[in-house]
Design a protein around this motif. Structure first.
Motif, PDB file in Angstrom:
ATOM      1  N   ILE A 573       0.348  -1.047  -0.086  1.00 27.60           N
ATOM      2  CA  ILE A 573      -0.171   0.185  -0.058  1.00 27.60           C
ATOM      3  C   ILE A 573       1.019   1.720   0.193  1.00 27.60           C
ATOM      4  CG2 ILE A 573      -1.746   0.891   1.331  1.00 27.60           C
ATOM      5  CD1 ILE A 573      -2.615  -1.687   2.613  1.00 27.60           C
ATOM      6  N   TRP A 574       1.773   0.832   0.535  1.00 25.38           N
ATOM      7  CA  TRP A 574       3.072   2.072   1.174  1.00 25.38           C
ATOM      8  C   TRP A 574       3.729   2.676  -0.517  1.00 25.38           C
ATOM      9  CZ3 TRP A 574       3.820   5.056   6.077  1.00 25.38           C
ATOM     10  CH2 TRP A 574       4.332   5.989   5.980  1.00 25.38           C
ATOM     11  N   CYS A 575       3.703   1.068  -0.913  1.00 27.42           N
ATOM     12  CA  CYS A 575       5.025   1.766  -2.381  1.00 27.42           C
ATOM     13  C   CYS A 575       4.689   1.582  -3.525  1.00 27.42           C
ATOM     14  CB  CYS A 575       6.431   0.570  -1.907  1.00 27.42           C
ATOM     15  SG  CYS A 575       7.146   0.827  -0.615  1.00 27.42           S
ATOM     16  N   CYS A 576       3.312   0.938  -3.169  1.00 24.82           N
ATOM     17  CA  CYS A 576       2.445   1.036  -4.327  1.00 24.82           C
ATOM     18  C   CYS A 576       1.196   1.582  -4.952  1.00 24.82           C
ATOM     19  CB  CYS A 576       2.399  -0.483  -4.950  1.00 24.82           C
ATOM     20  SG  CYS A 576       3.195  -1.786  -4.286  1.00 24.82           S
ATOM     21  N   ILE A 577       1.354   2.200  -3.986  1.00 21.15           N
ATOM     22  CA  ILE A 577      -1.246   2.676  -3.747  1.00 21.15           C
ATOM     23  C   ILE A 577      -0.437   4.614  -3.343  1.00 21.15           C
ATOM     24  CG2 ILE A 577      -3.256   3.077  -3.024  1.00 21.15           C
ATOM     25  CD1 ILE A 577      -2.852  -0.235  -2.951  1.00 21.15           C
ATOM     26  N   LEU A 578       0.539   4.973  -2.811  1.00 21.65           N
ATOM     27  CA  LEU A 578       0.189   6.010  -2.110  1.00 21.65           C
ATOM     28  C   LEU A 578       1.221   6.965  -2.942  1.00 21.65           C
ATOM     29  CD1 LEU A 578       0.883   4.976   1.781  1.00 21.65           C
ATOM     30  CD2 LEU A 578      -1.227   6.656   0.633  1.00 21.65           C
ATOM     31  N   SER A 583      -4.736   5.365  -8.391  1.00 20.99           N
ATOM     32  CA  SER A 583      -4.729   4.306  -7.293  1.00 20.99           C
ATOM     33  C   SER A 583      -5.840   4.653  -5.623  1.00 20.99           C
ATOM     34  CB  SER A 583      -3.454   3.581  -7.070  1.00 20.99           C
ATOM     35  OG  SER A 583      -3.384   3.158  -8.698  1.00 20.99           O
ATOM     36  N   GLU A 584      -5.285   5.790  -5.418  1.00 20.86           N
ATOM     37  CA  GLU A 584      -5.795   6.159  -4.347  1.00 20.86           C
ATOM     38  C   GLU A 584      -7.417   6.442  -3.687  1.00 20.86           C
ATOM     39  OE1 GLU A 584      -3.662   9.500  -2.885  1.00 20.86           O
ATOM     40  OE2 GLU A 584      -1.521   8.724  -2.486  1.00 20.86           O
ATOM     41  N   ASP A 585      -7.490   7.132  -5.006  1.00 18.90           N
ATOM     42  CA  ASP A 585      -8.746   7.013  -5.026  1.00 18.90           C
ATOM     43  C   ASP A 585      -9.648   5.364  -5.261  1.00 18.90           C
ATOM     44  OD1 ASP A 585      -8.288   9.841  -4.987  1.00 18.90           O
ATOM     45  OD2 ASP A 585      -8.610   9.981  -7.272  1.00 18.90           O
ATOM     46  N   TYR A 586      -9.302   4.677  -5.996  1.00 20.80           N
ATOM     47  CA  TYR A 586      -9.412   3.828  -6.141  1.00 20.80           C
ATOM     48  C   TYR A 586      -9.632   2.990  -5.209  1.00 20.80           C
ATOM     49  CZ  TYR A 586     -10.840  -0.888  -8.085  1.00 20.80           C
ATOM     50  OH  TYR A 586     -11.599  -2.341  -8.657  1.00 20.80           O
ATOM     51  N   PHE A 587      -8.739   2.730  -4.282  1.00 20.00           N
ATOM     52  CA  PHE A 587      -8.506   2.313  -3.400  1.00 20.00           C
ATOM     53  C   PHE A 587     -10.035   2.666  -2.079  1.00 20.00           C
ATOM     54  CE2 PHE A 587      -6.969   1.865   0.593  1.00 20.00           C
ATOM     55  CZ  PHE A 587      -6.295   1.075   0.955  1.00 20.00           C
TER      56      PHE A 587
END
Length: 811
Positions: A573-578, A583-587
């Motif tokens: 989460i830290w490395c691939c999304i933030l 990706s953040e919005d989708y999460f």
């Protein structure tokens, strides 16, 4: 009532070499118990004091003949064995006889006959005799070692011949320190092979005892024996018995001290020559077994970084022997050599892979690994089985060597990046992973350490290939990682993950979880700090992360590896999304924040810091607040209530005490302080006051030039955001009490660093309220990287901590 003590004499001559698995002690013989009066007369002892007195006399005519006659009578009297109660006197007689040998050689036969009696079981009249006469027995047996100094081959062999019989004698040898004298006697036998072999046989039997091994080790037995491994010996017994003794010393005494004894040039040269000779000219089952034993002993020594493995040329030879089958060499040592598929040669191959892993820990070995083309040799195993190719190994053997080779690459390849890339390492591993995932029929034997859990499937191959990729990715070498990304590794990893979760396998659940953890860690290593790669990770990547986060919390306590998988997931989460807004919005849309808060509510401390760090970073996204406020836990718990509960729990664990008004009461309540200590404490208070004031002054100076600074920078938007955070921190410090022991964490905010205070809250009475800060304005408990190797945490990038910033925005 006389009985024979358990034990039996050794054979007079030993033919051939006994297998290692055979017992090193003989089968004890139990004597017949008799109360027959006639038999009792047979064992009636003679007057030993009279014999001693006679042997002590000198200068009388015919004395020697009389003395020899009485000793011969003594031998006849005790022809059925020596009673424990008479041992002290009999050995005194033996000592007197040995003292006469130099001037009266005829006494050699008398001493020989008495020593021969020691080969019979000792006799006892009472059950308690073993305890009653233990000291006498120990001293008597120890005397045998001293008699080795007598320059008589016949006598020395007879002394050695006696030591293989009973466990009681071994025990008494321990007490008497016989092992030490036997080791020391080796120096007297440099060119006397027969006597030396007998002494080695004695030491081989003695070394079955831990006590004797410790005694031998202190007498420098390991180095003394090792340096003579190459002494001429047509029988082959010297090498066999020596290796057996070295094994026992390593197993039954201080391993570290034995290794230290063997870690010298002389010992390693001897081992090297022995191994080379057995490797090139050993063809029998016994020779191959002995060769492997020598290699294991060498591997143990190689673990000592001070061992001169390179200096003696052993490292170079071992690398050659490990790779000559895969990389053709013109070296004369291996010209014409070929390994068979026998069990011993198969074990040798695995041992050679293993010794490479040990040797590569010594950095000077790297060049030798390059010269030996080790990476290329190991990569010959990283490919799908070729049905048409005739291989020397059986299918099961080849599979085990394949897994062993990939495991070896995980240790060696990170040291040889250029060689790895020149061999197209990434392409080879990815192609092999593609085969691992394919429907290609393959019957895996899964019958080895590396093949655990892989019977009938390709999980073992996938598991070790991913470990290799993970090791390469975490080098953070951009050449390697860029090449992986260009080859579609991110998409391939996500595809493998999705394929695995679509086909649950409860039977091999632990290995499947390890594979999933490694995939997420590889993705984290590739995507960290790279927006384009995070975009490739995209919604498909977010989906697999959310899948893991929805795991039943009860499974975290199963011990199968769900907790490790969760750590890897949070890391991804830290490395691939933030930092990647889509990706953040989708999460967020997929209720990822709800899942994070659900995990936080589990109140498991090992996850809390990482989750809180992720939450802080997500709060940069304006859509996050609504999700945080909307979350409800059990009993309608809110996010604010949850965070306050966690704070209180932290205070409790720290042992913070408060009075009825909520004020912390133990900052200064420190036991054992003198008057001078309290004066020093006041000075510390004043110094902290001064530092706080200086900090605020620096902030005021920074504010004056802030607008000018913004005008000159191209990153004005980011700086304004940092400015707002700074203003909030300063504003909070004006209305709340600043923690006395607050420290400043460096927080990464979209490409810019700023300083925000954090730490436990304490009260400083001497500091003016207008100058002290307040509660936490922001927190960065961000573990920037949480790699996990085989279930263990390996690397954590901690945030930088400073006592107090000189400027609001560090340059």
């Amino acid at each position: 009532m006389w009985t024979e003590e358990a034990g039996a004499t050794a054979e007079a001559q030993e033919s051939g070499i006994r297998n290692k698995s055979s017992s090193s002690s003989q089968i004890p013989v139990v004597g017949v118990v008799t109360e027959d009066d006639e038999a009792q007369d047979v064992f009636k002892p003679m007057d030993l004091n009279r014999v001693i007195k006679l042997l002590e006399e000198t200068d009388k005519d015919g004395l020697e003949e009389k003395q020899l006659k009485f000793v011969k009578k003594l031998v006849q009297c005790y022809q059925n064995g020596l009673p424990l109660r008479d041992l002290a006197q009999i050995f005194k007689i033996l000592n007197l006889c040995s003292g006469k040998i130099k001037n009266q050689p005829r006494f050699i036969e008398s001493a020989y006959d008495i020593i021969k009696l020691c080969g019979l079981p000792f006799l006892k009249k009472k059950v308690s005799d073993e305890i009653t006469y233990a000291e006498d027995t120990a001293n008597s047996i120890a005397l045998l070692g001293d008699l080795m100094k007598i320059p008589s081959s016949e006598l020395r062999i007879q002394i050695c011949y006696q030591q293989a019989s009973s466990s009681y004698k071994i025990q008494m040898a321990e007490v008497g320190g016989l092992a030490k004298t036997m080791v020391q006697s080796m120096t007297l036998l440099e060119n006397q092979l027969v006597e030396k072999l007998w002494v080695l046989k004695v030491l081989q039997h003695l070394s079955t005892s831990e006590v004797n091994c410790t005694i031998m080790m202190k007498a420098q037995a390991a180095s003394g024996i090792c340096t003579h491994l190459n002494d001429p010996d047509p029988s082959g017994q010297l090498l066999f018995r020596s290796s057996e003794i070295l094994w026992n010393l390593l197993e039954k005494s201080s391993k570290e001290e034995v290794i230290q004894q063997l870690s010298n040039l002389e010992c390693l040269l001897a081992l090297k020559e022995v191994f080379k000779n057995l490797f090139m000219r050993g063809f029998s089952h016994y020779d191959r077994q002995l060769r492997n034993d020598i290699l294991v002993i060498t591997t143990i020594i190689a673990q000592n970084p001070e061992a001169p493995m390179i200096e003696c040329g052993f490292t170079k030879d071992l690398i050659l022997f490990a790779t000559f089958n895969e990389v053709k060499s013109q070296n004369l040592l291996v010209k014409g050599l070929k390994l068979s598929n026998s069990y011993e040669d198969f074990e040798l191959k695995k041992l050679l892979f293993n010794v490479i892993v040990i040797l590569c820990k010594d950095l000077p070995t790297v060049q030798l690994l390059i010269d030996g083309k080790v990476i290329l040799a190991l990569f010959t195993y990283v490919k799908k089985p070729e049905k048409q190719k005739i291989i020397d190994w059986s299918a099961a053997q080849h599979e085990e060597l394949q897994l062993h080779a990939i495991a070896t690459l995980s240790s060696v390849a990170p040291l040889l990046i250029e060689e790895y890339m020149s061999c197209q390492g990434n392409a080879r591993v990815l192609a092999f992973l593609e085969w691992c995932e394919s429907e290609d029929p393959f019957f895996s034997h899964g019958n080895s350490f590396h093949g655990t859990g892989g019977r009938g499937n390709k999980f073992a191959q996938m598991r070790y290939s991913l470990r290799l990729l993970r090791a390469m990715v975490y080098l953070e070498d951009e050449t390697v990682n860029k090449d992986l990304c260009e080859k579609g590794t991110i998409q391939q990893m996500i595809g493998i993950f999705k394929n695995i979760i679509s086909k649950p396998n409860e039977k091999e659940e632990a290995i499947v979880l390890e594979i999933q953890s490694d995939i997420l860690l590889i993705l984290s290593g590739l995507c960290e700090n790279h927006i384009q790669r995070k975009e490739i990770f995209g919604t498909e990547g977010v989906d697999i992360v959310l899948h893991v986060m929805k795991t039943d919390p009860r499974k975290l306590q199963s011990g199968l590896g769900y907790n490790v998988l969760l750590f890897s997931t949070l890391d991804s989460i830290w490395c691939c999304i933030l930092g990647c807004y889509p990706s953040e919005d989708y999460f967020l849309e997929k209720e990822g924040i709800f899942l994070l808060l659900d995990l936080l509510a589990l109140n498991q401390k090992k996850f809390c810091n990482l989750i809180l760090g992720i939450m802080v970073e997500f709060c940069d996204n304006p859509k996050t607040a609504a999700h945080v406020n909307a979350w409800q836990g059990k009993k309608d718990q809110t996010a604010a209530s949850l965070l306050i509960k966690l704070w209180r729990k932290e205070e409790k664990e720290l042992g913070v005490k408060r009075d009825k008004n909520g004020k912390i009461i133990d900052f200064e309540n420190l036991p054992g302080l003198s008057a001078e200590d309290f004066v020093t404490l006041c000075i510390i208070h004043r110094y902290l006051d001064f530092k706080i004031q200086a900090t605020h002054k620096q902030r005021e100076l920074a504010n004056k030039s802030w607008e000018d600074f913004l005008a000159r920078t191209s990153n004005a938007k980011t700086l304004k955001k940092a400015k707002r955070l700074q203003e909030k921190a300063i504003e909070a410090s004006r209305y709340h009490k600043r923690p006395q022991n607050a420290i400043f964490h460096q927080t990464h905010i979209k490409g810019l660093n700023t300083m925000v205070p954090s730490g436990g809250v304490v009260t400083v009475e001497s500091t003016p309220a207008r100058l002290v800060g307040g509660p936490l304005v922001d927190t960065d408990i961000a573990l920037k990287k949480l790699p996990i190797r085989g279930g263990a945490l390996q690397r954590v990038k901690a945030v930088k901590i400073v006592d107090a910033p000189k400027k609001s925005i560090p340059t």
